[in-house]
Structure formats: C-alpha cells, structure tokens
Design an enzyme around this catalytic site. Structure first.
Site, PDB file in Angstrom:
ATOM      1  N   ASP A  61       0.860  -1.191   0.000  1.00 13.95           N
ATOM      2  CA  ASP A  61       0.000   0.000   0.000  1.00 13.95           C
ATOM      3  C   ASP A  61       0.892   1.235   0.000  1.00 13.95           C
ATOM      4  O   ASP A  61       1.757   1.374   0.863  1.00 13.95           O
ATOM      5  CB  ASP A  61      -0.930   0.027   1.217  1.00 13.95           C
ATOM      6  CG  ASP A  61      -2.160   0.903   0.976  1.00 13.95           C
ATOM      7  OD1 ASP A  61      -1.987   2.011   0.427  1.00 13.95           O
ATOM      8  OD2 ASP A  61      -3.276   0.484   1.309  1.00 13.95           O
ATOM      9  N   CYS A 174     -11.907 -14.970 -16.200  1.00 11.95           N
ATOM     10  CA  CYS A 174     -12.916 -15.948 -16.619  1.00 11.95           C
ATOM     11  C   CYS A 174     -14.318 -15.389 -16.404  1.00 11.95           C
ATOM     12  O   CYS A 174     -15.224 -15.626 -17.207  1.00 11.95           O
ATOM     13  CB  CYS A 174     -12.757 -17.247 -15.837  1.00 11.95           C
ATOM     14  SG  CYS A 174     -11.254 -18.169 -16.193  1.00 11.95           S
ATOM     15  N   CYS A 188     -15.742   3.786  -2.651  1.00 13.04           N
ATOM     16  CA  CYS A 188     -16.421   4.009  -1.372  1.00 13.04           C
ATOM     17  C   CYS A 188     -16.425   5.486  -0.998  1.00 13.04           C
ATOM     18  O   CYS A 188     -17.278   5.934  -0.238  1.00 13.04           O
ATOM     19  CB  CYS A 188     -15.795   3.160  -0.271  1.00 13.04           C
ATOM     20  SG  CYS A 188     -14.110   3.618   0.162  1.00 13.04           S
ATOM     21  N   CYS A 347     -20.906  20.355  -7.031  1.00 15.44           N
ATOM     22  CA  CYS A 347     -20.961  18.993  -6.493  1.00 15.44           C
ATOM     23  C   CYS A 347     -19.941  18.898  -5.366  1.00 15.44           C
ATOM     24  O   CYS A 347     -19.555  19.919  -4.797  1.00 15.44           O
ATOM     25  CB  CYS A 347     -20.705  17.947  -7.587  1.00 15.44           C
ATOM     26  SG  CYS A 347     -19.058  18.025  -8.300  1.00 15.44           S
TER      27      CYS A 347
END
EC number: 2.7.7.80
Length: 389
Positions: A61, A174, A188, A347
């Site tokens: 990370d 797949c 999120c 926004c």
C-alpha cells in the site's frame, strides 16, 4: 518445522479445532501471505492473518492514513494519520503477534513491480477497489500459479470469491473478460460504506486464506467448487448467499494455456491496465465554462444546482441551492427556469458538476457553469466551517 512452546500456548484454541489441527497450524507457520491494500478490507484481514500465525505477512500500500479512513480501517489510529498505511498497520500488527514476520511494500502495485513482489509469497489477498489493480493482481497471480482471495464492499453489501484456486480454478478474467465501463464503477469515497460491512468481508477473506493454506479444500471429503458469496448487511435480517460459479473459461486470455495472450512479457512491456480499463474523463469543459468558488461567492443570489445524491445533500449544502442528483438530471430535458437563466452547478469535488453542465448545454441551457473544486474547495477557500466529509 514444528511449533515452539509459546506457539502451542498462543494458538491452542485453534489447534483443537478438528477441521484445522496441528498440521493446519504448521502449514500457516510455513506460509507467506500477501495482502494488497491496507484499507477497509485489508485491516481486518491482516489482524486475523497475523493473529492466526502465518509465518510471513506482506502488505502492499502506497497510500497514507486519512482521518476519513478511521471508521472502517481499524488498524490505523488518530495518531497515525498521514503515516504510510503499510507502516501504520505494521505498528499494530507487531504488537498483536511478534512471532510473525511482517514485510511492507510502500509502493503502488504496477506491471513493473508486481512479479517481483508476488514471487515472495504463496497466496494473495486482493483488498483493492479499482478494476485496473484487480486485473493486474489476477494476471500476475495466475502466471505465478498463486491463489487469490478476492473481496469487495460498498454501502451495505459485500462479496467474496477464491480465484485461480490451486492454479486450476477460474480466474477474475474468466468471470469478467472485459472491464466494466468507468462510469459504472463506484468508489467508497463516492458511494459510501459502513465499517462493519467491509470488516465482515475482510474477516471472511482471512478465513478463506486459512482454509486454503491449511489444506482444507484439498481433503478427500471436500471438493472445491468455485463460488461467489454475497453479503447484505441491511434489510429485516442480515443475509449471506453463496452461488456456485462456472469453472475456467476455455477462452480465457490468461489462465487457459491454449488461448493465453497475456504473458509476463506482455504485462511488463505492453499492457497499460489504466488505459485498458478506461478512466472517467471529467475534464470536459472549456475554461470559460467554469468558475471559481470566489466567483460564486461574489454572486448575490445565484441559481445554484447541487448535483450530489440526496443523501449527501441532506448532510450539508449551501443555502438556497437546489438539489437535482446527476443521475436524475441526465434524464431531464428541461428545468423550471428559462433557458437564458445563468445556472451555477456544484458537487462535492467539481467532477460530476462538469458532466452536469455538459448535459445542460446539450438541452439548451447555454448560460451554465460548474464550480471548480466543488464544495470541498468552498470549505477550503470561503467557509472553513463548512463540513468536509
């Protein structure tokens, strides 16, 4: 490799579980697990992997801890805000179980480094939230013969699956040969997520990693079946449904040797995952179609349209603004104002407002502009008491 007296004491409660046992613990001790992403999924997964006694746990990370992470990324604390997430996680994990070797990789996973990192481990947990990284993780793991535990969570729901199990099961490609349209992908930070929901998914990922590494799915009385588990945290009752999934696709570009087009050489030298998956282009307006928050503030009574979702609008909004969510606006061919009205569109960050202005112009409202940086910039430059969430 056997267990020490300390390890018998530490892991005793799981040693006596019939499905796990001593050999399961030894398998964990000898195993190296890599967790990609130390966020909402990665934090609980890491806690239980380290607590369970995996010999080596790696963390990938490159991001730093933000205060908005803390409600769900429970390894991080207020004291570690702005610290690298992998280092913040390591601090807590080392206290939890000093017997585990914890490696940190503070880099953004890329085609240049994925193979070098993955080659150091036996199993991968995909705790990321972007399609480009998911495809990269999948392709690298398949070509190295590694199993991937994949999870996700958004709002009040989550899902979980095991990919490329034992180098024979189906892989991510797949199920998803082509990436979803960028406009359909919700992070999120935009869609929101409840901490316990993402936490449950992370814990389930850790459990599946334990089952895979301890050999549960290789027992004679257990036949591995590709699956997708769907969790819903809301409704009258919480629910967990598991569906059987098809096996490897005969046309897969990476896991089927007969149709393989994606190789290590292709990944490292040719394939640009960000370009292939696409990216929302929010820079769709000309300079004269945008205004600063200072310019908006100078207007006495502007006709201001806030295109955030109603849930976000109800949290906080500017006085006298009108809420028309972007998804609703896209299906409108007129507003309750004359076409010559000067319209300001705002926004959260200044992205959706650009798309809204583009649509308004397409239906005849030429005098409309978006507010650069949105409400976040308003808080920074105009009103520091305006909440940022």
């Amino acid at each position: 490799m056997s267990l020490s007296l300390n390890e018998y004491l530490r892991y005793g409660r799981q040693l006596i579980v019939p499905e796990f046992g001593l050999q399961g613990q030894i398998s964990l001790k000898n195993s190296r697990v890599l967790v990609v992403g130390a966020g909402g999924l990665g934090c609980p997964a890491l806690q239980y992997l380290v607590g369970a006694g995996f010999g080596t746990v790696g963390i990938v990370d490159h991001d730093t801890v933000d205060i908005s992470n803390l409600h769900r990324q429970i390894l991080h604390t207020s004291e570690t805000v702005e610290m690298l997430k992998c280092e913040s996680a390591k601090l807590q994990l080392a206290k939890l179980n000093p017997l585990v070797q914890i490696n940190t990789h503070p880099v953004a996973l890329s085609p240049d480094n994925s193979f070098g990192i993955f080659e150091q481990y036996d199993i991968i947990l995909d705790c990321t939230d972007t399609p480009a990284t998911r495809y990269l993780i999948n392709d690298t793991a398949v070509l190295l013969g590694l199993t991937v535990i994949s999870g996700s969570g958004l709002k009040t729901e989550g899902q979980l699956s095991i990919l490329n199990f034992n180098n024979t099961g189906p892989c991510y490609r797949c199920f998803y040969p082509t990436p979803p349209p960028p406009s359909s992908v919700t992070a999120c930070s935009d869609g929101g997520v409840l901490g316990p929901v993402i936490g449950i998914m992370g814990v389930m990922m850790a459990l599946e990693a334990i089952k895979v590494v301890s050999g549960y799915y290789l027992r004679e009385d257990v036949e591995f079946q590709p699956f997708l588990s769907l969790y819903s945290g809301y409704g009258p009752l919480q629910s967990l449904r598991t569906f059987k999934m098809r096996r490897r696709s005969p046309k897969c570009r990476v896991c089927n040797a007969g149709t393989r087009e994606i190789t290590r050489h292709v990944i490292e030298t040719e394939l640009d995952y960000a370009v292939w998956c696409g990216k929302m282009d929010y820079n769709v307006l000309e300079k004269d179609e945008r205004v600063s928050v200072e310019q908006l503030s100078a207007q006495r009574a502007p006709y201001l349209v806030d295109v955030r979702a109603k849930e976000q609008y109800s949290i906080v909004h500017l006085p006298n603004s009108i809420n028309i969510p972007l998804n609703a606006l896209k299906h409108m061919d007129t507003l309750d104002v004359p076409k010559e009205t000067m319209i300001y569109v705002i926004c959260r960050f200044g992205n959706d407002s650009q798309l809204a202005v583009k649509h308004l112009k397409s239906i005849g409202y030429e005098n409309c502009v978006d507010v650069i940086g949105g409400l976040t910039q308003w808080s920074r430059q105009i009103d520091p008491n305006f909440p940022i969430y």
